[in-house]
Write an enzyme that holds these catalytic residues in place. Structure first.
Site, PDB file in Angstrom:
ATOM      1  N   ASP A 325       0.879  -1.159   0.000  1.00  0.00           N
ATOM      2  CA  ASP A 325       0.000   0.000   0.000  1.00  0.00           C
ATOM      3  C   ASP A 325       0.929   1.224   0.000  1.00  0.00           C
ATOM      4  OD1 ASP A 325      -2.042   1.776   0.047  1.00  0.00           O
ATOM      5  OD2 ASP A 325      -3.098   0.881   1.740  1.00  0.00           O
TER       6      ASP A 325
HETATM    7  C1  BGC Z   1      -4.825   3.480   0.058  1.00  0.00           C
HETATM    8  C2  BGC Z   1      -4.951   2.483  -1.090  1.00  0.00           C
HETATM    9  C3  BGC Z   1      -4.801   3.210  -2.391  1.00  0.00           C
HETATM   10  C4  BGC Z   1      -3.479   3.946  -2.406  1.00  0.00           C
HETATM   11  C5  BGC Z   1      -3.258   4.723  -3.668  1.00  0.00           C
HETATM   12  C6  BGC Z   1      -3.579   4.319  -0.048  1.00  0.00           C
HETATM   13  O1  BGC Z   1      -3.599   5.352   0.873  1.00  0.00           O
HETATM   14  O2  BGC Z   1      -4.850   2.797   1.282  1.00  0.00           O
HETATM   15  O3  BGC Z   1      -6.187   1.841  -1.021  1.00  0.00           O
HETATM   16  O4  BGC Z   1      -4.904   2.320  -3.463  1.00  0.00           O
HETATM   17  O5  BGC Z   1      -3.456   4.877  -1.330  1.00  0.00           O
HETATM   18  O6  BGC Z   1      -4.140   5.768  -3.764  1.00  0.00           O
END
Ligand code: BGC
Length: 812
Positions: A325
């Site tokens: 993530d």
């Molecule tokens: C989120 C993800 C997301 C990523 C990119 C993160 O903060 O938890 O779900 O895909 O950001 O935006």
């Protein structure tokens, strides 16, 4: 002796000090900007995507001479198998090129700073290898539709995306075919906009109603999550577009999500938190999985070999790559060694750390080769490698129709006392701000930049109803008086600040005027939440005082005139309903139905569509009825942009052991496997609306269920007949229960379901499902494996977890 500076000298001294201070601030700002830019935003010098690759024809075969060596290499030959092409290119890569591949390109494109050929707003990338002509691969959020910037500099064209219904609504449809179609449309849109991998679906379990991101997730049940999640993945991937199923795993709260340590039993992990992902992997083989931010029993998921290699790959047979993530985890070399192949969005720090780890032997060449191979395999699968020319013209009209229908199918009719569908009601009094400001979806990375959102007001107008002018005037005035609160946040702001304008406080005269001039009241309650913060009990789960008064006063006034009130819930997560549900005549749970939401609600209220959604979670009487409530954050803190930037530059350190805060630094999952209905049903607790519940405008009759055990499968079949006046669909649910179990097990667990097609009056259909016997096993911590208890099991069928119509016993 007191020495005093003469006035002129004092002045000079003052100017010198101030000047030095200003220069210092200026230099510090430049240095900070330079540091942030070179560490997080733009540090890929020398690794530009190549656009000058020439075609060559050799022996009648035309190919892209990616490495410009005028010969056809195996990796350049798209007639060869991907595995062979990957091995060939890997053998031509330098160590530096391989390491370079393991982290993304930084945040430039997230904030719209793209080079020609880039996609502003695409939140991540797999970096190119220009020497070998390997292209950039683009990643974009998310679960309810793409998130890219809708407009670009010096370009009149717009790049809007379809806001599809939130994942919770899709799960409420219990319709795998329909969800596949939604996924298919998402995939087509990604293909049109040049996005190679969609960062979704998100399949975390609704452990507690207040997780701020529940709207992005499907259900409190792993089977429903897994089956619906797999349908989306299959739909998206049928277009040659990848998915990243997230957040693997047990990321069930937003509070302190990057440091939170989940303390959970192996059994709960396998039966509840991993199970949904297992179904998805086995049923759809997603191209990628996104590891989560949190730790599990002390280890970051992105650094856990147990999760990413032993379980995901060795046990389940996952073939794709794992990415972090965004900025998740701590140690790049531990992440790569554990099986987390790609670090997103990538930083210069990680790049340096990986290079250093290889030099000092901490990170093995094998681990690098394995990760690079997985990344290259994905690249070779993408349209970018097939030189596909995307046209930036998705069929937004067609997708709007898909979102409208799918939203209507996932809305859940919770109550209906002879009020719906509308019969003679023509003049509709729309009450509450949300009736005029429909919420399409939640905030955070699950947000979508859609071209428009249909409000309930527009939905009713589109269907030929009259909007009550008295009620409308009141909301117009309210909007004028509170104009600032009605400005919708845009861009980055929209990610962090849920749009929630103040509610209208109606006077008694206004209420009476509205009732006198309309045929029916439609009162909408709205809730919005999202990434970076959990919800609170007060004024969120519980209705605000204004909302309670609205319901009481309007239902009272309308009923006195023999008129009805329908409550529409335009919400992303569970709210309290037990204390007020008796007052209105009907309640429609509309969820957040995407950009066509207002039309979809009216499709149901007007009877154009018969509701067939059922709850993918329990609506409890009280929050504290949830067994997880004792161990869920009670003081939600919202992440801010400033906080995020600060955490980036100075990664937060571990709280010393003695100062760790319960539910923030660590969270006990003491409820174990007793999540949602598994707890409520086992304890026979009263609930406001049970798991699997949802009304229809018609009735269905279930014929006697037939059971047969064939090898390692239980085959079940029965007929479902529409015995009412309205055409409609039914969700048939199959639960199992182990009788006289030697361990503590939930009193019933969903093991299969089926949704019928639209049945006409008196039409019936045969529903048959197969339950693999192995799915009746429990996770046995003593042997560290699944165990199937011998003995008797009840097989139950019903229209909800609390409406079981037949039970048959089998012996295994
Ligand atoms: C989120 C993800 C997301 C990523 C990119 C993160 O903060 O938890 O779900 O895909 O950001 O935006």
């Amino acid at each position: 002796m007191n020495y005093k500076l003469p006035y002129e000298e004092k002045k000079l001294f003052f100017f010198k000090i101030t000047g030095a201070f200003i220069v210092l601030i200026f230099v510090a700002s430049i240095c900070s900007f330079w540091y942030v830019n070179k560490t997080f935003i733009s540090f890929e010098d020398g690794y530009d995507n190549r656009t000058d690759i020439l075609e060559l024809t050799i022996d009648g075969y035309t190919f892209l001479d990616r490495n410009s060596n005028s010969t056809l290499d195996v990796y350049e030959d798209d007639r060869e198998a991907i595995a062979d092409r990957v091995l060939d290119v890997l053998s031509q890569m330098t160590l530096q090129e391989k390491i370079h591949l393991l982290k993304g390109a930084g945040m430039a494109s997230t904030i719209g700073m793209t080079k020609p050929g880039g996609i502003p707003g695409a939140v991540g990338a797999i970096v190119p290898t220009p020497r070998l002509g390997i292209p950039t691969v683009h990643l974009s959020d998310g679960p309810a539709g793409l998130r890219i910037e809708p407009s670009r500099e010096n370009d009149d064209k717009t790049y809007y995306c379809t806001a599809f219904p939130i994942a919770t609504l899709l799960a409420s449809s219990w319709n795998e075919t329909l969800v596949y179609e939604v996924g298919n449309a998402m995939g087509r849109e990604a293909k049109a906009y040049g996005i190679d991998v969609i960062l979704g679906p998100a399949a975390n379990i609704h452990r507690h109603p207040l997780c701020g991101r529940n709207f992005e997730y499907f259900s409190e049940d792993p089977l429903l999550s897994g089956f619906i999640g797999a349908s989306i993945v299959n739909g998206i991937q049928s277009n040659g577009i990848g998915t990243s199923v997230k957040h693997f795993v047990a990321n069930n709260q937003e509070t302190n999500r990057v440091l939170n340590d989940v303390i959970v039993s192996d059994r709960a992990m396998h039966e509840i938190y991993l199970k949904g992902f297992e179904h998805i992997v086995k049923r759809s083989q997603p191209w990628t999985i996104m590891s989560s931010y949190n730790k599990i029993n002390g280890v970051y998921t992105s650094e856990s070999e147990w999760l990413l290699t032993n379980i995901l790959r060795n046990k389940w047979g996952f073939k794709g790559l794992v990415m972090t993530d965004w900025f998740g985890g701590k140690s790049p070399s531990s992440q790569i060694s554990a099986g987390n192949d790609l670090l997103e969005p990538g930083t210069n720090r990680q790049w340096k750390a990986l290079t250093k780890a290889v030099k000092n032997g901490e990170l093995s060449m094998d681990a690098i080769d394995i990760a690079a191979k997985r990344i290259l395999t994905l690249i070779f699968k993408t349209k970018k490698m097939q030189n596909y020319r995307f046209n930036n013209t998705p069929d937004l009209k067609k997708h709007a129709a898909i979102t409208r229908n799918s939203a209507a199918e996932g809305m859940v009719l919770l109550k209906n006392e002879n009020s719906l569908p509308f019969t003679n009601e023509k003049n509709i009094a729309l009450l509450g701000v949300t009736s005029y400001e429909f919420i399409a979806g939640g905030t955070g990375s699950g947000d979508v930049n859609e071209a428009y959102t249909i409000s309930l007001e527009e939905g009713f107008k589109n269907a030929g109803f009259k909007i009550n002018k008295t009620a409308k005037k009141i909301v117009d005035l309210h909007r004028k008086v509170n104009s600032n609160s009605f400005i919708k946040p845009e861009g980055l702001d929209a990610i962090f600040s849920p749009f929630s304008p103040p509610e209208i406080i109606y006077t008694t005269d206004q209420i009476n005027d509205i009732v006198a001039t309309s045929d029916i009241g439609v009162l909408t309650l709205g809730r919005n939440s999202g990434e970076g913060g959990d919800r609170s009990e007060k004024n969120d789960f519980l209705l605000t005082k204004t909302e309670q008064e609205m319901i009481v006063k309007f239902t009272d006034a309308f009923h006195k005139k023999n008129k009805k009130v329908v409550v529409v819930l335009n919400i992303g997560g569970v709210i309290e309903t037990a204390s007020w549900k008796d007052l209105p005549d009907a309640i429609l749970l509309a969820w957040q139905g995407g950009q066509e939401g207002g039309n979809s609600v009216v499709d149901i209220l007007s009877g154009r569509i018969n509701p067939s959604g059922k709850l993918p979670m329990t609506f409890p009487v009280k929050l504290s009825d949830h067994k997880s409530h004792k161990n869920f954050p009670k003081n939600p803190k919202m992440i801010t942009i400033e906080g995020l930037v600060k955490n980036l530059i100075f990664p937060p350190s571990e709280t010393p052991k003695a100062h760790k805060v319960k539910d923030e630094d660590y969270t006990f999952y003491h409820e174990d496997v007793f999540v949602g209905y598994r707890h409520f049903d086992s304890k026979n607790l009263s609930v406001s609306f049970p798991f699997g519940f949802g009304l229809s405008y018609t009735d269905f009759k279930y014929s006697p269920m037939k059971l047969e055990i064939e090898n390692d499968t239980i085959n079940i079949s029965l007929n479902i007949k529409n015995i009412g006046a309205f055409p409609g669909k039914e969700v048939v649910q199959f639960y199992t229960e182990k009788l006289n179990s030697i361990i503590k097990r939930p009193s019933q667990e969903l093991k299969s379901f089926a949704k019928t097609k639209r049945l006409e009056n008196n039409e019936s259909i045969n529903v048959s499902v197969k339950i693999p016997i192995i799915e009746l096993s429990y996770w046995n911590e003593t042997v560290n494996d699944w165990s199937l208890e011998k003995g008797e099991y009840n097989i139950k069928v019903g229209g909800s977890s609390r409406n079981i119509s037949q039970i048959l016993k089998i012996s295994l």
